[in-house]
Design a protein around this motif. Structure first.
Motif, PDB file in Angstrom:
ATOM      1  N   SER A   1       0.853  -1.193   0.000  1.00  0.00           N
ATOM      2  CA  SER A   1       0.000   0.000   0.000  1.00  0.00           C
ATOM      3  C   SER A   1       0.884   1.236   0.000  1.00  0.00           C
TER       4      SER A   1
ATOM      5  N   ARG B   1      -1.056   4.765  -0.668  1.00  0.00           N
ATOM      6  CA  ARG B   1      -2.024   5.773  -0.237  1.00  0.00           C
ATOM      7  C   ARG B   1      -2.651   5.471   1.115  1.00  0.00           C
ATOM      8  N   THR B   2      -3.193   4.261   1.264  1.00  0.00           N
ATOM      9  CA  THR B   2      -3.961   3.957   2.477  1.00  0.00           C
ATOM     10  C   THR B   2      -3.050   3.955   3.695  1.00  0.00           C
TER      11      THR B   2
ATOM     12  N   ARG C   1      -4.683  -4.243   6.866  1.00  0.00           N
ATOM     13  CA  ARG C   1      -4.868  -4.646   5.460  1.00  0.00           C
ATOM     14  C   ARG C   1      -4.376  -6.076   5.322  1.00  0.00           C
TER      15      ARG C   1
ATOM     16  N   GLN D   1     -11.980   3.669   1.511  1.00  0.00           N
ATOM     17  CA  GLN D   1     -11.901   4.077   0.098  1.00  0.00           C
ATOM     18  C   GLN D   1     -13.305   4.404  -0.419  1.00  0.00           C
TER      19      GLN D   1
ATOM     20  N   PRO E   1      -8.707   4.897  -8.010  1.00  0.00           N
ATOM     21  CA  PRO E   1      -8.273   4.761  -6.610  1.00  0.00           C
ATOM     22  C   PRO E   1      -6.762   4.719  -6.447  1.00  0.00           C
TER      23      PRO E   1
ATOM     24  N   PRO F   1      -3.168   2.298  -7.079  1.00  0.00           N
ATOM     25  CA  PRO F   1      -2.125   2.799  -7.970  1.00  0.00           C
ATOM     26  C   PRO F   1      -2.549   2.666  -9.437  1.00  0.00           C
TER      27      PRO F   1
HETATM   28  N1   CP Z   1      -6.366   3.026  -3.186  1.00  0.00           N
HETATM   29  C1   CP Z   1      -5.535   2.252  -2.459  1.00  0.00           C
HETATM   30  O1   CP Z   1      -5.961   1.420  -1.637  1.00  0.00           O
HETATM   31  O2   CP Z   1      -4.214   2.477  -2.714  1.00  0.00           O
HETATM   32  P1   CP Z   1      -3.004   1.759  -1.949  1.00  0.00           P
HETATM   33  O3   CP Z   1      -3.046   0.297  -2.326  1.00  0.00           O
HETATM   34  O4   CP Z   1      -1.753   2.457  -2.420  1.00  0.00           O
HETATM   35  O5   CP Z   1      -3.230   1.922  -0.473  1.00  0.00           O
END
Ligand code: CP
Length: 323
Positions: A62, A64-65, A114, A147, A273, A275
């Motif tokens: 991950s 962003r999250t 996650r 998300q 969302p 990547p």
């Molecule tokens: N949108 C999203 O969950 O991105 P990541 O996998 O980078 O967290």
């Protein structure tokens, strides 16, 4: 599924948007709006998590999250533990629940998890002590509730009434937890029409997305859409690598290009969302174009996670004061 809302009416866990009512979701969105600032303004912060500890456990990749949960917790003055799962004792065979019990003994208040396994956040939520909260930061292809909330907030910033919107999701919908949580959020707000676009093998079973319309013809699916969300091909969730389509062939049929986007409403917004794989599911000039709200989604991700952390620690506070 554990009860997400405690008997005292406070949100305790966020495992899925399923089962949450509209007033609860609206309260999260309203709180998140208080944490939004202009890009050149100082990042919003407060001390609502002083004396609380948040543990981030990301057993799947991950950017962003993970970054936004950490920033959200720090901007609320929490103490933050980011467990490096690659060097944790899970590599020596420790179960995830033993990891949780170990960290819980160190006074963790909120676990952010996650995992690639369906049901893992719910299993942890069932196991933790009564004063501890669990937030799902992405679970297999099943659920990604924060998300879904940030996507809903982003759409509301750009469009008046969800009830009148045609929302088109294009790409690997079958394997997408983002699409499932977006659909749950949009349907709670009575979205006008939800369209799912992709090759047959990327489209989910009808019962997975009740009421959604399915299109294998991208031009037909995108026609007149107010919101277009492009999705990455979830290569890590294919059973056999040979089933993954060729990037160029896929882009020609389902890539979100300016030519395809011209069939949507002229004021349509473009979401992704992340990547992103530019040149596979989305063209660079669309990702960076004037209709793109992809950076807004990222910014709203921090605000939503601040709101959720602030709201669930209100539950922890209520449990502390009553014990
Ligand atoms: N949108 C999203 O969950 O991105 P990541 O996998 O980078 O967290």
């Amino acid at each position: 599924m554990p009860e997400q809302v405690a008997p005292n009416g406070k949100l305790r866990h966020l495992i899925s948007l399923k089962g949450l009512d509209r007033p609860m979701v609206e309260s999260v969105l309203a709180k998140a709006r208080t944490y939004i600032a202009a890009p050149d303004a100082q990042a919003p912060s407060d001390t609502s998590l002083t004396n609380y500890t948040v543990a981030n456990l990301f057993y799947e990749a991950s950017t962003r999250t993970r970054a936004s949960f950490e920033l959200a917790a720090r901007r609320l003055d929490a103490k933050v533990l980011n467990l490096d799962v690659n060097t944790s004792s899970r590599t020596k065979g420790e179960s995830i629940l033993d990891t949780i019990y170990t960290l819980q003994a160190m006074h963790i208040d909120v676990f952010v998890v996650r995992d690639a396994g369906t049901g893992v956040p719910a299993m942890i939520a069932e196991a933790v002590a009564p004063h501890v909260c669990v937030l799902n930061a992405g679970e297999s292809d099943t659920s990604h509730p924060t998300q879904g909330l940030l996507d809903l907030l982003t759409i509301q910033q750009h469009k008046q009434d969800i009830k009148n919107l045609k929302v088109a999701i294009i790409g690997d919908v079958r394997r997408s937890r983002v699409a499932r949580s977006a659909a749950e959020a949009l349907q709670l707000f009575d979205v006008g029409e939800l369209r799912l676009i992709g090759p047959d093998e990327f489209l989910p079973d009808a019962e997975d997305f009740p009421g959604a319309h399915r299109f294998t013809d991208a031009t037909a699916g995108i026609q007149g859409a107010d919101v277009v969300m492009a999705l990455r091909i979830q290569k890590e969730r294919f059973d056999k690598a040979g089933e993954i389509p060729d990037n160029n062939a896929y882009f020609r049929r389902y890539g979100l290009t300016q030519a395809l986007l011209r069939h949507a409403d002229k004021d349509a917004i473009v979401m992704h969302p992340g990547p992103m794989n530019r040149g596979t599911e989305i063209a660079s000039d669309v990702a960076d174009g004037h209709q793109s709200v992809i950076r807004d989604q990222v910014a709203n991700g921090v605000a939503i996670r601040m709101a959720v952390l602030s709201i669930v620690t209100d539950y922890v506070r209520s449990m502390r004061s009553s014990s």
